[in-house]
Design a protein around this motif. Sequence first.
Motif, PDB file in Angstrom:
ATOM      1  N   ASN A  21      23.222  37.805  69.125  1.00  0.00           N
ATOM      2  CA  ASN A  21      22.737  36.599  68.467  1.00  0.00           C
ATOM      3  C   ASN A  21      23.229  36.589  67.024  1.00  0.00           C
ATOM      4  O   ASN A  21      22.947  37.496  66.243  1.00  0.00           O
ATOM      5  CB  ASN A  21      21.206  36.598  68.513  1.00  0.00           C
ATOM      6  N   ILE A  65      22.392  35.071  64.466  1.00  0.00           N
ATOM      7  CA  ILE A  65      21.389  35.093  63.395  1.00  0.00           C
ATOM      8  C   ILE A  65      20.866  36.510  63.205  1.00  0.00           C
ATOM      9  O   ILE A  65      20.719  36.996  62.073  1.00  0.00           O
ATOM     10  CB  ILE A  65      20.261  34.109  63.734  1.00  0.00           C
ATOM     11  N   VAL A  66      20.670  37.207  64.323  1.00  0.00           N
ATOM     12  CA  VAL A  66      20.196  38.583  64.208  1.00  0.00           C
ATOM     13  C   VAL A  66      21.271  39.447  63.562  1.00  0.00           C
ATOM     14  O   VAL A  66      20.979  40.306  62.726  1.00  0.00           O
ATOM     15  CB  VAL A  66      19.782  39.109  65.601  1.00  0.00           C
ATOM     16  N   MET A  75      20.990  38.987  60.043  1.00  0.00           N
ATOM     17  CA  MET A  75      19.853  39.725  59.487  1.00  0.00           C
ATOM     18  C   MET A  75      20.217  41.189  59.291  1.00  0.00           C
ATOM     19  O   MET A  75      19.850  41.811  58.276  1.00  0.00           O
ATOM     20  CB  MET A  75      18.663  39.630  60.445  1.00  0.00           C
ATOM     21  N   LEU A  95      24.783  30.813  57.428  1.00  0.00           N
ATOM     22  CA  LEU A  95      23.891  30.095  58.328  1.00  0.00           C
ATOM     23  C   LEU A  95      24.402  28.690  58.603  1.00  0.00           C
ATOM     24  O   LEU A  95      24.286  28.182  59.726  1.00  0.00           O
ATOM     25  CB  LEU A  95      22.488  30.063  57.744  1.00  0.00           C
ATOM     26  N   VAL A 130      25.078  27.196  62.260  1.00  0.00           N
ATOM     27  CA  VAL A 130      24.547  25.912  62.729  1.00  0.00           C
ATOM     28  C   VAL A 130      25.672  25.030  63.244  1.00  0.00           C
ATOM     29  O   VAL A 130      25.574  24.393  64.302  1.00  0.00           O
ATOM     30  CB  VAL A 130      23.770  25.217  61.593  1.00  0.00           C
ATOM     31  N   THR A 131      26.767  25.015  62.493  1.00  0.00           N
ATOM     32  CA  THR A 131      27.903  24.190  62.921  1.00  0.00           C
ATOM     33  C   THR A 131      28.432  24.649  64.279  1.00  0.00           C
ATOM     34  O   THR A 131      28.684  23.832  65.171  1.00  0.00           O
ATOM     35  CB  THR A 131      29.033  24.277  61.879  1.00  0.00           C
ATOM     36  N   PHE A 137      26.859  26.354  66.509  1.00  0.00           N
ATOM     37  CA  PHE A 137      25.873  26.092  67.544  1.00  0.00           C
ATOM     38  C   PHE A 137      25.908  24.633  67.970  1.00  0.00           C
ATOM     39  O   PHE A 137      25.797  24.290  69.136  1.00  0.00           O
ATOM     40  CB  PHE A 137      24.482  26.455  67.030  1.00  0.00           C
ATOM     41  N   ARG A 138      26.106  23.784  66.973  1.00  0.00           N
ATOM     42  CA  ARG A 138      26.115  22.346  67.269  1.00  0.00           C
ATOM     43  C   ARG A 138      27.246  22.002  68.236  1.00  0.00           C
ATOM     44  O   ARG A 138      27.101  21.197  69.122  1.00  0.00           O
ATOM     45  CB  ARG A 138      26.294  21.599  65.956  1.00  0.00           C
ATOM     46  N   ARG A 189      26.902  25.014  71.538  1.00  0.00           N
ATOM     47  CA  ARG A 189      25.616  25.195  72.207  1.00  0.00           C
ATOM     48  C   ARG A 189      25.312  26.671  72.375  1.00  0.00           C
ATOM     49  O   ARG A 189      24.769  27.086  73.394  1.00  0.00           O
ATOM     50  CB  ARG A 189      25.607  24.539  73.589  1.00  0.00           C
ATOM     51  N   ALA A 242      14.471  36.711  68.396  1.00  0.00           N
ATOM     52  CA  ALA A 242      15.009  36.649  67.044  1.00  0.00           C
ATOM     53  C   ALA A 242      13.917  36.433  66.010  1.00  0.00           C
ATOM     54  O   ALA A 242      14.009  36.932  64.892  1.00  0.00           O
ATOM     55  CB  ALA A 242      16.045  35.527  66.966  1.00  0.00           C
ATOM     56  N   LEU A 253      15.031  30.736  55.041  1.00  0.00           N
ATOM     57  CA  LEU A 253      16.258  30.095  55.538  1.00  0.00           C
ATOM     58  C   LEU A 253      16.556  30.571  56.949  1.00  0.00           C
ATOM     59  O   LEU A 253      16.884  29.781  57.851  1.00  0.00           O
ATOM     60  CB  LEU A 253      17.407  30.448  54.586  1.00  0.00           C
ATOM     61  N   PHE A 254      16.415  31.899  57.138  1.00  0.00           N
ATOM     62  CA  PHE A 254      16.663  32.456  58.476  1.00  0.00           C
ATOM     63  C   PHE A 254      15.728  31.810  59.498  1.00  0.00           C
ATOM     64  O   PHE A 254      16.170  31.351  60.560  1.00  0.00           O
ATOM     65  CB  PHE A 254      16.428  33.974  58.458  1.00  0.00           C
ATOM     66  N   VAL A 308      16.657  28.249  60.274  1.00  0.00           N
ATOM     67  CA  VAL A 308      17.804  28.127  61.184  1.00  0.00           C
ATOM     68  C   VAL A 308      17.396  28.546  62.590  1.00  0.00           C
ATOM     69  O   VAL A 308      17.831  27.948  63.577  1.00  0.00           O
ATOM     70  CB  VAL A 308      18.990  28.959  60.665  1.00  0.00           C
ATOM     71  N   LEU A 309      16.543  29.549  62.682  1.00  0.00           N
ATOM     72  CA  LEU A 309      16.086  29.957  64.013  1.00  0.00           C
ATOM     73  C   LEU A 309      15.367  28.802  64.697  1.00  0.00           C
ATOM     74  O   LEU A 309      15.555  28.559  65.897  1.00  0.00           O
ATOM     75  CB  LEU A 309      15.144  31.151  63.881  1.00  0.00           C
ATOM     76  N   LEU A 337      15.972  25.710  64.200  1.00  0.00           N
ATOM     77  CA  LEU A 337      17.015  24.756  64.594  1.00  0.00           C
ATOM     78  C   LEU A 337      17.682  25.186  65.880  1.00  0.00           C
ATOM     79  O   LEU A 337      17.926  24.393  66.783  1.00  0.00           O
ATOM     80  CB  LEU A 337      18.073  24.659  63.491  1.00  0.00           C
ATOM     81  N   VAL A 338      17.991  26.489  65.956  1.00  0.00           N
ATOM     82  CA  VAL A 338      18.801  26.950  67.076  1.00  0.00           C
ATOM     83  C   VAL A 338      17.957  27.107  68.336  1.00  0.00           C
ATOM     84  O   VAL A 338      18.472  27.065  69.439  1.00  0.00           O
ATOM     85  CB  VAL A 338      19.507  28.270  66.677  1.00  0.00           C
ATOM     86  N   ALA A 367      27.308  21.576  57.271  1.00  0.00           N
ATOM     87  CA  ALA A 367      26.217  21.079  58.082  1.00  0.00           C
ATOM     88  C   ALA A 367      26.279  19.563  58.258  1.00  0.00           C
ATOM     89  O   ALA A 367      25.626  19.021  59.142  1.00  0.00           O
ATOM     90  CB  ALA A 367      24.882  21.460  57.445  1.00  0.00           C
ATOM     91  N   ASN A 379      19.593  19.264  73.274  1.00  0.00           N
ATOM     92  CA  ASN A 379      19.822  18.091  72.440  1.00  0.00           C
ATOM     93  C   ASN A 379      18.590  17.785  71.624  1.00  0.00           C
ATOM     94  O   ASN A 379      18.664  17.549  70.426  1.00  0.00           O
ATOM     95  CB  ASN A 379      20.160  16.887  73.318  1.00  0.00           C
ATOM     96  N   THR A 404      18.258  20.199  68.778  1.00  0.00           N
ATOM     97  CA  THR A 404      19.176  19.944  67.675  1.00  0.00           C
ATOM     98  C   THR A 404      18.700  18.759  66.851  1.00  0.00           C
ATOM     99  O   THR A 404      18.772  18.770  65.621  1.00  0.00           O
ATOM    100  CB  THR A 404      20.583  19.681  68.206  1.00  0.00           C
TER     101      THR A 404
END
Lengths: 98, 267, 634
Positions: free
Chosen positions: A25, A27-28, A31, A75, A79-80, A82-83, A86, B27, B68-69, B72-73, B75-76, B164, B263, B266
Amino acid sequence: MTTQYLVLSGLLFAIGALGVLIRRNAIVVFMCVELMLNACNLAFVTFSRQVGNLEGQIIAFFVMVVAAAEVVVGLAIIVTIFRTRRSASVDDANLLKY
Amino acid sequence: MGETITFWVLAVVSVGAALGMVFNRKAVYSALMLGTVMLCLAVLYAVQDAPFLAAVQIIVYTGAIMMLFLFVLMLVGVDSSDSFVETIRGQRVWAVLAGVGFATLIILAVGNAVFAPEVGLTQATAQGGYIRSIALQLFTKYVFAFEITSALLITAALGAMVLAHRERVTDKPTQKDLSRARFLGDRPSPLPGPGTYARNNAIDMPALLPDGTAAESSVNRYIARYDVEHGHLPEDPKLAEAIKHTVEHDEAPTEAEKSAESNEVTK
Amino acid sequence: MESEIAQITQHTGGVIGSAWLMIAFPLLGAFILLVFNRFTNRWGHLLGVAMSLASFVVAVLAFFELIGFGEGERRRAVELYSFIPNMNIDMGLLIDPLSISFALLITGVGSLIHIYSIGYMSHDEHRRRFFAYLNLFVAAMLLLVLADNYVGLFIGWEGVGLASYLLIGFWQFKPSAAVAAKKAFVVNRVGDFGLLVGMFVIFTTYNTLSFAELKPIVEENGTTLAIGLLLLLGACGKSAQLPLQSWLLDAMEGPTPVSALIHAATMVTAGVYLVVRSGAYFFPEGSGAALAVAIVGAATLLAGAIIGCAKDDIKKGLAGSTMSQIGYMMLGAGLGPAGYAFAIGHLITHGFFKADLFLGAGSVMHGMNDEVDMRKYGGLAKYMKVTFATFFIGYLAIIGFPLLSGYFTKEGIIEAAMEHNQVLGWLAVLGAGITGFYMSRMVFMTFFGKKRWVEGAHPHESPLVMTLPLMILSVGALFLGGYLVMGGTLYTFLRPAVGGDPTPPVFHFASVPGAVTLALVAIGAAYAWMKYGRAEVPAVQPRGSFLTTFARRDLYGDALNESLFMRPGQWLTRIAVFFDNRGVDGLVNGLAAGIGGSSGRLRRLQTGFARTYALSIFIGAALLTGALLLVGTI
């Protein structure tokens, strides 16, 4: 005490590195990178006291600033990705290869 | 003595939290563990004559970065837990080997080193105290680095905005478009709220339709699943059946549902 | 020593001072014809003839100016320009009796052949190009004989080689002509190699290549012998002497005037010129080098004669005869100053009668639709009276019919050879007998007997532009020899240039070798009459005995070359190609393939997984830390 602090710092750094290597992951993983930075900061602060010099703390301060900037951008990238894909897995973003 | 006790307590906690961060499948838990480690480190900073850094650590790291983390989590997708099946051959073995080897090396190196007694920061902060000394250093010797970090932060903020930002490729739907889409879809009306028209006014209780049947779509499926997993089912068999049905329906989501779900997340 | 050659005097002014015009005229002609190519198509041949004639006029004037000098002053050097200053090589011309004799022959016979070519090549659409090459040849040949040093000689030498190549391959649309041209070029390269290396040795030994600065040698030593043999190799290549004779027969693929001018009268005698010119320096009388020249000459005169006996192609028969006659000249040139005069004399008379014979053969071919096979001639004497008459005079001259040109010069060579070496002398006598046979065979097969023409042949006499040169040449073939030899005219004239006793050798009309020669010639002619005159000549070549096959195959010269040089050369090439393909290319390609293959495997390391990269970074960092610790510990 210096020795103990440094060993703790090294352990945290190694754990962070391990996390970077085995977690998928994004994000992890991020971290874990932060954990490694923190471990370094601990070493800086420890050495600062050991040698009686404030510069170690100054450097640790700058590391925090840079880490903050890095997290913001990183981040945003996650996000980008992931967008569009997926997925937050670092293994999925593997198009740049042989 | 006080420092020693503090250190050992916090050392055990922080290493445990760090390991928990690495080996937790969720996470969000990892993030919380990281926050724990950071707080521990903040205390350790304070113990080591670095109260300014301890404050910064809590404000910037635990306060800003961790938020922030978590943001984002969210969001994801907070509910997703990672699979621990390794897909790259040899990766885990080598990673553990390298990590253990590295830690051993560091411990060996540090353990073998002989340190003089700590100098302490008394001398360094003699002029005008601790904060003043740090400010002196920052705004004299490191003033350029300090200024450059401001540029770095602005650049990072700009970069994050650019990354973003999403360009709109279709026209913004008008009210007419939205209305038409709604009536062409499965349900022209909004989803029924839970608990309305019913005896139970709780969000995990399905609403009852005018004919007395339970409206399955009125309960959020996460809440429904929680209820099923923890045995919080209502006594009314009709309602309990509706909640179970919602969960069963949710457990085998189709591909289309999956994509619709992400979707939603997001958006 | 009495035989020492005269000193060379520097000369300015007069016709001799402008002798370079001799070379310049034909060179200019070739230049104009080649550069303004088809714009000169209509009058190009006339320009060629005019340039050749202009050159002849200059040569005649220079000749008369030269004989105006005293005998000891007849070697005139004309400086032109400094050619290679840092090697001290100047370009200049040497007008002396030897070179002017050649110049007269080249321009005189050359002009006649130019005129003849107007008629012979009238139907060829590339006649203008032909004349350009002829002019180029004349210029190069004149440079060869007039240059006062070996460098100039070599440039002319290569120039005539080039012209010869271009003219043999003039009808390059015929594969046989192209191949023959290439063969002549390649074989000549072997000889040129000898000449070139010889020049190198001369330069390193004497530090000069100028004829004026070289000193005649008295005693032969190893160096001069080596130089002599190397020059002889060069002479053999150009003059088609054994062992480099193989190209001359194939060279007959060129137009007949070319065969007459280049491959009979002039170019092929360049080797004789080279030997005679270098005679005082490297081929002193009685030396090993001179003996080698004589032996080569004797061997070639027999080989050429034998080949000439078996050829049905009239031009190839004449080519064999040319080889044989040049063999006589080489034999004479190997006998020292006594033989030089006869060698040059035979060269000049041969230039006339062989040109006469070749042009006559060309005239016959012209009338017979370019048929060259003598078995398809027969009985042509009635139809081509002028051609027959001139050809017959040339025939009588070449077989040494008493009092004709060839008689004097050939007998002179035989006599001089007898005085030196009985064996060589008798070989020359034998050769003369064979000459009598094969030339008679040629005449009988062509002009006598029954008609064996192919259908559609309408033999007719050639136009005046072709027969006039024939007549002039046959006059030369009749009387020139007597004039040159009787009373030692040529001997005395050449003596300043080539040396020799003051008293010219006396020509004996009645001597044993002379009588035997005449007898053998008569027998040969009679035998030819029996076989080809009286008896029926089969229209198809009979199988023939072993000896005939031997001669027909050019004494297996080509087979020898093929098995000795061509096959091993091809094997060498194949080995080199194999080595190149497998060794060099294999190494290069293998290296590339190896790198490519290993890269193909190495790139698999780029998995695209960031974690793999991170792992390698971390392992590297751990290793580095370990290394640092180790170093610190040690």
